[in-house]
Scaffold this active site. Sequence first.
Site, PDB file in Angstrom:
ATOM      1  N   PRO A  38     -32.091   1.990  15.939  1.00  0.00           N
ATOM      2  CA  PRO A  38     -30.980   1.728  16.866  1.00  0.00           C
ATOM      3  C   PRO A  38     -30.177   2.991  17.138  1.00  0.00           C
ATOM      4  O   PRO A  38     -30.088   3.870  16.283  1.00  0.00           O
ATOM      5  CB  PRO A  38     -30.130   0.698  16.110  1.00  0.00           C
ATOM      6  CG  PRO A  38     -30.475   0.866  14.666  1.00  0.00           C
ATOM      7  CD  PRO A  38     -31.906   1.325  14.627  1.00  0.00           C
ATOM      8  N   ASP A  39     -29.602   3.090  18.362  1.00  0.00           N
ATOM      9  CA  ASP A  39     -28.656   4.180  18.590  1.00  0.00           C
ATOM     10  C   ASP A  39     -27.284   3.741  18.075  1.00  0.00           C
ATOM     11  O   ASP A  39     -27.189   2.758  17.338  1.00  0.00           O
ATOM     12  CB  ASP A  39     -28.650   4.626  20.056  1.00  0.00           C
ATOM     13  CG  ASP A  39     -28.112   3.574  21.006  1.00  0.00           C
ATOM     14  OD1 ASP A  39     -27.583   2.552  20.535  1.00  0.00           O
ATOM     15  OD2 ASP A  39     -28.223   3.779  22.231  1.00  0.00           O
ATOM     16  N   PHE A  40     -26.250   4.468  18.403  1.00  0.00           N
ATOM     17  CA  PHE A  40     -24.942   4.174  17.835  1.00  0.00           C
ATOM     18  C   PHE A  40     -24.078   3.310  18.741  1.00  0.00           C
ATOM     19  O   PHE A  40     -23.432   2.371  18.298  1.00  0.00           O
ATOM     20  CB  PHE A  40     -24.201   5.487  17.523  1.00  0.00           C
ATOM     21  CG  PHE A  40     -24.894   6.287  16.475  1.00  0.00           C
ATOM     22  CD1 PHE A  40     -24.624   6.078  15.130  1.00  0.00           C
ATOM     23  CD2 PHE A  40     -25.839   7.236  16.810  1.00  0.00           C
ATOM     24  CE1 PHE A  40     -25.282   6.794  14.155  1.00  0.00           C
ATOM     25  CE2 PHE A  40     -26.505   7.967  15.851  1.00  0.00           C
ATOM     26  CZ  PHE A  40     -26.228   7.747  14.512  1.00  0.00           C
ATOM     27  N   ARG A  41     -24.065   3.628  20.045  1.00  0.00           N
ATOM     28  CA  ARG A  41     -23.038   3.060  20.910  1.00  0.00           C
ATOM     29  C   ARG A  41     -23.541   2.120  21.984  1.00  0.00           C
ATOM     30  O   ARG A  41     -22.735   1.636  22.774  1.00  0.00           O
ATOM     31  CB  ARG A  41     -22.235   4.208  21.548  1.00  0.00           C
ATOM     32  CG  ARG A  41     -21.487   5.008  20.507  1.00  0.00           C
ATOM     33  CD  ARG A  41     -20.695   6.158  21.071  1.00  0.00           C
ATOM     34  NE  ARG A  41     -20.020   6.875  19.994  1.00  0.00           N
ATOM     35  CZ  ARG A  41     -20.578   7.813  19.227  1.00  0.00           C
ATOM     36  NH1 ARG A  41     -21.833   8.168  19.435  1.00  0.00           N
ATOM     37  NH2 ARG A  41     -19.893   8.389  18.267  1.00  0.00           N
ATOM     38  N   ASN A 112     -30.128  13.835  15.751  1.00  0.00           N
ATOM     39  CA  ASN A 112     -30.732  12.752  14.972  1.00  0.00           C
ATOM     40  C   ASN A 112     -31.130  13.207  13.574  1.00  0.00           C
ATOM     41  O   ASN A 112     -31.450  14.372  13.357  1.00  0.00           O
ATOM     42  CB  ASN A 112     -31.956  12.205  15.705  1.00  0.00           C
ATOM     43  CG  ASN A 112     -31.597  11.665  17.075  1.00  0.00           C
ATOM     44  OD1 ASN A 112     -30.422  11.432  17.351  1.00  0.00           O
ATOM     45  ND2 ASN A 112     -32.581  11.475  17.921  1.00  0.00           N
ATOM     46  N   ASP A 114     -33.531  11.392  11.903  1.00  0.00           N
ATOM     47  CA  ASP A 114     -34.723  10.595  11.604  1.00  0.00           C
ATOM     48  C   ASP A 114     -35.986  11.421  11.393  1.00  0.00           C
ATOM     49  O   ASP A 114     -37.033  10.888  11.027  1.00  0.00           O
ATOM     50  CB  ASP A 114     -34.955   9.541  12.698  1.00  0.00           C
ATOM     51  CG  ASP A 114     -35.049  10.139  14.107  1.00  0.00           C
ATOM     52  OD1 ASP A 114     -35.522  11.292  14.237  1.00  0.00           O
ATOM     53  OD2 ASP A 114     -34.654   9.445  15.067  1.00  0.00           O
ATOM     54  N   HIS A 131     -26.668  17.545  13.069  1.00  0.00           N
ATOM     55  CA  HIS A 131     -25.935  16.650  12.168  1.00  0.00           C
ATOM     56  C   HIS A 131     -26.656  16.482  10.838  1.00  0.00           C
ATOM     57  O   HIS A 131     -26.491  15.476  10.154  1.00  0.00           O
ATOM     58  CB  HIS A 131     -25.733  15.280  12.840  1.00  0.00           C
ATOM     59  CG  HIS A 131     -24.853  15.360  14.055  1.00  0.00           C
ATOM     60  ND1 HIS A 131     -24.699  14.333  14.944  1.00  0.00           N
ATOM     61  CD2 HIS A 131     -24.077  16.371  14.524  1.00  0.00           C
ATOM     62  CE1 HIS A 131     -23.866  14.694  15.923  1.00  0.00           C
ATOM     63  NE2 HIS A 131     -23.480  15.929  15.686  1.00  0.00           N
TER      64      HIS A 131
HETATM   65  P1  OAD Z   1     -25.242   7.204  21.250  1.00  0.00           P
HETATM   66  O1  OAD Z   1     -25.578   5.852  20.721  1.00  0.00           O
HETATM   67  O2  OAD Z   1     -23.807   7.562  21.348  1.00  0.00           O
HETATM   68  O3  OAD Z   1     -25.880   7.410  22.698  1.00  0.00           O
HETATM   69  C1  OAD Z   1     -27.230   7.081  22.946  1.00  0.00           C
HETATM   70  C2  OAD Z   1     -27.481   7.244  24.447  1.00  0.00           C
HETATM   71  O4  OAD Z   1     -28.850   7.062  24.702  1.00  0.00           O
HETATM   72  C3  OAD Z   1     -26.714   6.232  25.296  1.00  0.00           C
HETATM   73  O5  OAD Z   1     -26.175   6.895  26.413  1.00  0.00           O
HETATM   74  C4  OAD Z   1     -27.818   5.223  25.684  1.00  0.00           C
HETATM   75  O6  OAD Z   1     -27.581   4.609  26.929  1.00  0.00           O
HETATM   76  C5  OAD Z   1     -29.029   6.110  25.754  1.00  0.00           C
HETATM   77  N1  OAD Z   1     -30.319   5.445  25.463  1.00  0.00           N
HETATM   78  C6  OAD Z   1     -30.618   4.483  24.547  1.00  0.00           C
HETATM   79  N2  OAD Z   1     -31.925   4.171  24.569  1.00  0.00           N
HETATM   80  C7  OAD Z   1     -32.504   4.958  25.517  1.00  0.00           C
HETATM   81  C8  OAD Z   1     -33.842   5.122  26.020  1.00  0.00           C
HETATM   82  N3  OAD Z   1     -34.882   4.422  25.530  1.00  0.00           N
HETATM   83  N4  OAD Z   1     -34.026   6.030  26.995  1.00  0.00           N
HETATM   84  C9  OAD Z   1     -33.002   6.760  27.498  1.00  0.00           C
HETATM   85  N5  OAD Z   1     -31.741   6.651  27.061  1.00  0.00           N
HETATM   86  C10 OAD Z   1     -31.486   5.766  26.080  1.00  0.00           C
HETATM   87  O7  OAD Z   1     -26.063   8.259  20.351  1.00  0.00           O
HETATM   88  P2  OAD Z   1     -25.797   9.829  20.231  1.00  0.00           P
HETATM   89  O8  OAD Z   1     -25.338  10.424  21.516  1.00  0.00           O
HETATM   90  O9  OAD Z   1     -26.998  10.413  19.601  1.00  0.00           O
HETATM   91  O10 OAD Z   1     -23.153  11.409  14.576  1.00  0.00           O
HETATM   92  O11 OAD Z   1     -24.586   9.852  19.180  1.00  0.00           O
HETATM   93  C11 OAD Z   1     -24.082  11.094  18.780  1.00  0.00           C
HETATM   94  C12 OAD Z   1     -23.593  11.046  17.340  1.00  0.00           C
HETATM   95  O12 OAD Z   1     -22.654   9.962  17.179  1.00  0.00           O
HETATM   96  C13 OAD Z   1     -24.654  10.719  16.309  1.00  0.00           C
HETATM   97  O13 OAD Z   1     -25.437  11.849  15.950  1.00  0.00           O
HETATM   98  C14 OAD Z   1     -23.815  10.258  15.136  1.00  0.00           C
HETATM   99  C15 OAD Z   1     -22.834   9.371  15.862  1.00  0.00           C
HETATM  100  O14 OAD Z   1     -21.564   9.291  15.260  1.00  0.00           O
HETATM  101  C16 OAD Z   1     -23.004  11.502  13.244  1.00  0.00           C
HETATM  102  O15 OAD Z   1     -23.407  10.669  12.496  1.00  0.00           O
HETATM  103  C17 OAD Z   1     -22.329  12.756  12.786  1.00  0.00           C
END
Ligand code: OAD
Length: 244
Positions: A38-41, A112, A114, A131
């Site tokens: 999963p992503d974060f947001r 990431n 991972d 990170h």
């Molecule tokens: P986010 O969850 O903030 O953003 C993920 C982005 O990817 C969003 O804009 C989604 O719409 C997009 N997305 C998801 N699935 C996708 C797909 N299959 N194809 C294209 N786009 C997709 O994640 P990050 O930006 O990585 O930090 O978050 C940054 C940091 O916030 C992380 O490294 C973590 C967190 O707090 C720490 O832990 C220090």
Amino acid sequence: DTLSDRSIAAVAELIRSGRARRIVVMTGAGISTAAGIPDFRSPKTGLYHNLARLNLPHPEAVFEVDFFRNDPRPFYVLAKELYPGNFHPTISHAFVALLAKRKLLRLLFTQNIDCLERAAGVPPELIVEAHGSFATQRCIDCKTPFPDAEMRQCVESASPPVCALPQEADLVIVIGTSLLVHPFAGLPRLARDSVPRLLFNMERVGDFGTRADDVICLGACDDGIRKLADELGWREELEKLWVG
Ligand code: OAD
């Protein structure tokens, strides 16, 4: 804002013609969601919406060192779930590996942890894990590292020039990040004005769209990457590299 074939074709031509040979790629959690991480947001599926079970004061606390000092258990619960070994790289990861194989990758900045970049075959010395990552660990007080040769090599080769390198890029490709977390979020701005910047993401992020040569491909990154690979005539090689 849909996928623009014409603009992708222009970027492909830039690469194919040899005019882009120092490509800097910047990635976030979105590049790995198709791998099952999963992503974060993202609404509903994002990690920060699903941490209630960990009893945190706020979701980000699971990654905050002050919280960790008091209670490291929630982090370990999460770490166990996200630990490398159970996930396979996406085709977008493989594309970055293919860029490296073709000597076109100057550097990969990833947020990431991972390790799927390495798993896909991106050489460790070309990866900056902004990170940190699961590839390495040390005591937060005495700093004593747990031995890990590969990790040391990565840190040694990648850490010093982090902020200067985007200025060297002749093409920047950003994949799957909300660009909300600094200092990483500022990296795409460091690219010189004349340098094309290509975004593969579900949504428009950062200052993408403010420069004439920005190319924004909204949608799943794997789809956009396949499109680019098609334009490059690399599709077959990419699919092969991905499957391994
Ligand atoms: P986010 O969850 O903030 O953003 C993920 C982005 O990817 C969003 O804009 C989604 O719409 C997009 N997305 C998801 N699935 C996708 C797909 N299959 N194809 C294209 N786009 C997709 O994640 P990050 O930006 O990585 O930090 O978050 C940054 C940091 O916030 C992380 O490294 C973590 C967190 O707090 C720490 O832990 C220090």
